[in-house]
Motif scaffolding. Structure first.
Motif, short mmCIF file in Angstrom:
data_model
loop_
_atom_site.label_atom_id
_atom_site.label_comp_id
_atom_site.label_asym_id
_atom_site.label_seq_id
_atom_site.Cartn_x
_atom_site.Cartn_y
_atom_site.Cartn_z
N GLY A 1 -2.88 -3.20 1.61
CA GLY A 1 -2.18 -2.86 0.37
C GLY A 1 -2.91 -3.31 -0.88
O GLY A 1 -2.77 -2.72 -1.95
N ALA A 2 -3.70 -4.37 -0.75
CA ALA A 2 -4.44 -4.88 -1.90
C ALA A 2 -5.79 -4.20 -2.09
O ALA A 2 -6.24 -4.04 -3.23
CB ALA A 2 -4.64 -6.39 -1.74
N GLY B 1 -8.62 -1.03 -4.33
CA GLY B 1 -7.55 -1.56 -5.18
C GLY B 1 -7.11 -0.61 -6.28
O GLY B 1 -6.27 -0.98 -7.11
N GLN B 2 -7.62 0.60 -6.28
CA GLN B 2 -7.32 1.57 -7.34
C GLN B 2 -6.13 2.43 -6.94
O GLN B 2 -6.22 3.65 -6.85
CB GLN B 2 -8.56 2.42 -7.62
N GLY C 1 -0.67 -0.36 -5.54
CA GLY C 1 -1.40 -1.37 -4.79
C GLY C 1 -0.89 -2.76 -5.11
O GLY C 1 -0.37 -3.03 -6.20
N ILE C 2 -1.05 -3.68 -4.17
CA ILE C 2 -0.59 -5.05 -4.35
C ILE C 2 -1.62 -5.83 -5.17
O ILE C 2 -2.78 -5.94 -4.78
CB ILE C 2 -0.38 -5.74 -2.99
N CYS D 1 4.21 -1.59 2.14
CA CYS D 1 3.86 -1.48 0.73
C CYS D 1 2.96 -0.27 0.54
O CYS D 1 2.54 0.38 1.51
CB CYS D 1 3.13 -2.75 0.25
N ASP D 2 2.68 0.05 -0.72
CA ASP D 2 1.69 1.06 -1.08
C ASP D 2 1.93 2.39 -0.37
O ASP D 2 1.05 2.93 0.28
CB ASP D 2 0.29 0.52 -0.77
N TYR D 3 3.14 2.92 -0.51
CA TYR D 3 3.48 4.20 0.13
C TYR D 3 4.52 4.92 -0.71
O TYR D 3 5.42 4.28 -1.26
CB TYR D 3 4.02 3.95 1.54
#
Length: 461
Positions: free
Chosen positions: A254-255, A260-261, A265-266, A420-422
């Protein structure tokens, strides 16, 4: 007319150069869109849905060409296979729910009256798409806008200028009416002039906070409705009862996915003190396994950032945090492709961080994350809310009741538990505070692309 140029982050070569549209071409496209939309709104919904299904099919057929093309434009490794799986998921979901989402609302009957609220198309929709997920961010608005009976003007980012051409090609394959969809190469000034002229009825923008403010200023006084998804500093909280391995695996991805773009993102992680040391150890170990390199190489797992300017933001935040006492954990020797100057930037994990550092409060949109120890839920909630942004917040716990309680106290648009990130297309994608306003996806997303029109019909006996 100035040229719009895409420079590859791989080697600084020129990927594409196109002249921006002339004033005459812009006016012609807007007028054609207005004419086409009036006819398109009369086309039965089932036919509009079929056209958009054909568009999706045509786009998916390009996948083999598109994956390396994205890598050359913005640096995402070909290993990850592009964006078309979630692209298809979002597009097909929005098409499938259209009959329910767009049906009239009928209140309780009153004898002698026919009453209902219709959902009519907004008109001409301007979609201003970013480069980080160039297909996904655009499809969130383009497909439901057309299904709902609107015309669409797409302005794509210079960094991913070829994506707009792919949309245009797939729309032609779907045999849309002439003028209904247009991909225009526009400068920022061109975009501002379109908005300030009142020539479009709704605009959807994904980008920076400063960009969203510029959009609002340009549209001021026109009453054009806006959907704005802007900056983020998305937090994660790992509670004492979390599955540690699952949290580490998911949060590293997730990071650092897409360097990270990622909009969601975490960028900051808060870990209960009982798990903190073990979490940091596992997180550093997994992060160290990334391979930074040319995104066209099938073994590369972390590509370059899209622009040197973006990479310098990340480096500056890291320098600032370290100068204020933060500890960096990733060994630079593991990432020789990072020369400290260009777009190739190694992943970094920092501890001994706090909210006096930009790293923990200002969006960096790159492969770096700060990890803080917390004493429990109250401290985690306070720190998660100590932000100008609010797109998503992720909670790692085995207690769903606790996740719901925490989620209701966190100022954010989406609450995740153990992921995360979804983007789930069945849920409203929205933000609070400086992250913007408006909704895309889900049935509620259709409300942004339509206008309510009430009918109050009285029958005389």
């Amino acid at each position: 007319m100035p040229d719009v140029v895409c420079i590859s982050p791989i080697d600084s070569s020129e990927v594409a150069r196109h002249p921006s549209a002339s004033a005459a071409a812009i006016d012609a496209a807007l007028q054609a869109a207005r004419r086409a939309q009036k006819q398109w709104a009369q086309v039965p919904l089932a036919e509009r849905m079929a056209k958009m299904t054909a568009f999706v099919d045509a786009m998916l057929a390009m996948n083999q060409e598109v994956v390396p093309e994205i890598a050359r434009q913005m640096g995402r490794p070909v290993k990850w296979g592009g964006e078309f799986r979630p692209f298809e998921e979002r597009a097909r979901h929005m098409i499938a729910i259209a009959p329910d989402a767009l049906k009239p609302h009928v209140p309780k009957p009153i004898e002698g009256f026919t009453r209902f609220i219709d959902k009519t198309p907004a008109g001409v929709v301007l979609v201003i798409a970013p480069w980080n997920y160039p297909y996904l961010t655009a499809v969130n608005s383009v497909v439901p806008a057309l299904v709902a009976g609107n015309a669409v003007i797409l302005k794509h980012a210079a960094q991913t200028i070829l994506v707009g051409e792919r949309f245009e090609k797939a729309m032609r394959a779907a045999d849309l009416p002439a003028g209904l969809f247009a991909n225009l190469v526009l400068t920022h000034d061109d975009t501002a002039r379109i908005l300030s002229s009142g020539a479009v009825d709704h605009a959807n923008f994904t980008g920076s906070v400063a960009g969203g403010q510029a959009i609002e200023r340009a549209a001021a006084g026109t009453f054009t409705t806006l959907g704005l998804e802007l900056g983020g500093k998305d937090p994660a909280y790992v509670r004492a009862d979390a599955n540690l391995k699952h949290a580490v695996d998911n949060l590293v991805d997730g990071a650092f996915f897409n360097s990270g773009q990622c909009c969601c993102g975490i960028e900051r992680i808060y870990v209960d003190e009982s798990l903190y040391d073990a979490f940091v150890s596992g997180f550093v170990e997994l992060t160290s396994a990334y391979k930074l390199g040319n995104p066209l190489d099938e073994t590369t797992t972390l590509g370059p950032m899209a622009t040197p300017r973006g990479a310098e933001v990340v480096r500056r935040q890291i320098r600032d945090a370290v100068a204020k006492g933060a500890r960096s954990h990733i060994d630079p020797k593991l990432f020789p492709a990072d020369d400290g100057r260009g777009t190739y930037i190694m992943p970094q994990v920092l501890t001994n961080v706090d909210h006096t550092m930009e790293l923990m409060t200002v969006e960096n949109f790159g492969p770096v994350v700060g990890i803080m120890k917390v004493s429990g839920d109250d401290e985690a909630i306070r720190l998660m809310n100590d932000s100008a942004y609010g797109l998503t917040a992720a909670i790692w716990t085995s207690d769903e009741k606790a996740a719901l309680s925490i989620g209701r106290q966190v100022e954010t648009g989406t609450v995740f538990m153990n992921r995360c990130d979804y983007l789930d297309p069945a849920l409203a994608w929205t933000g609070v505070k400086d992250t913007g306003r408006g909704v895309s996806l889900s049935e509620i997303g259709y409300d942004m692309l339509t206008r309510a029109k009430s009918y109050h019909l009285r029958t005389l006996s």
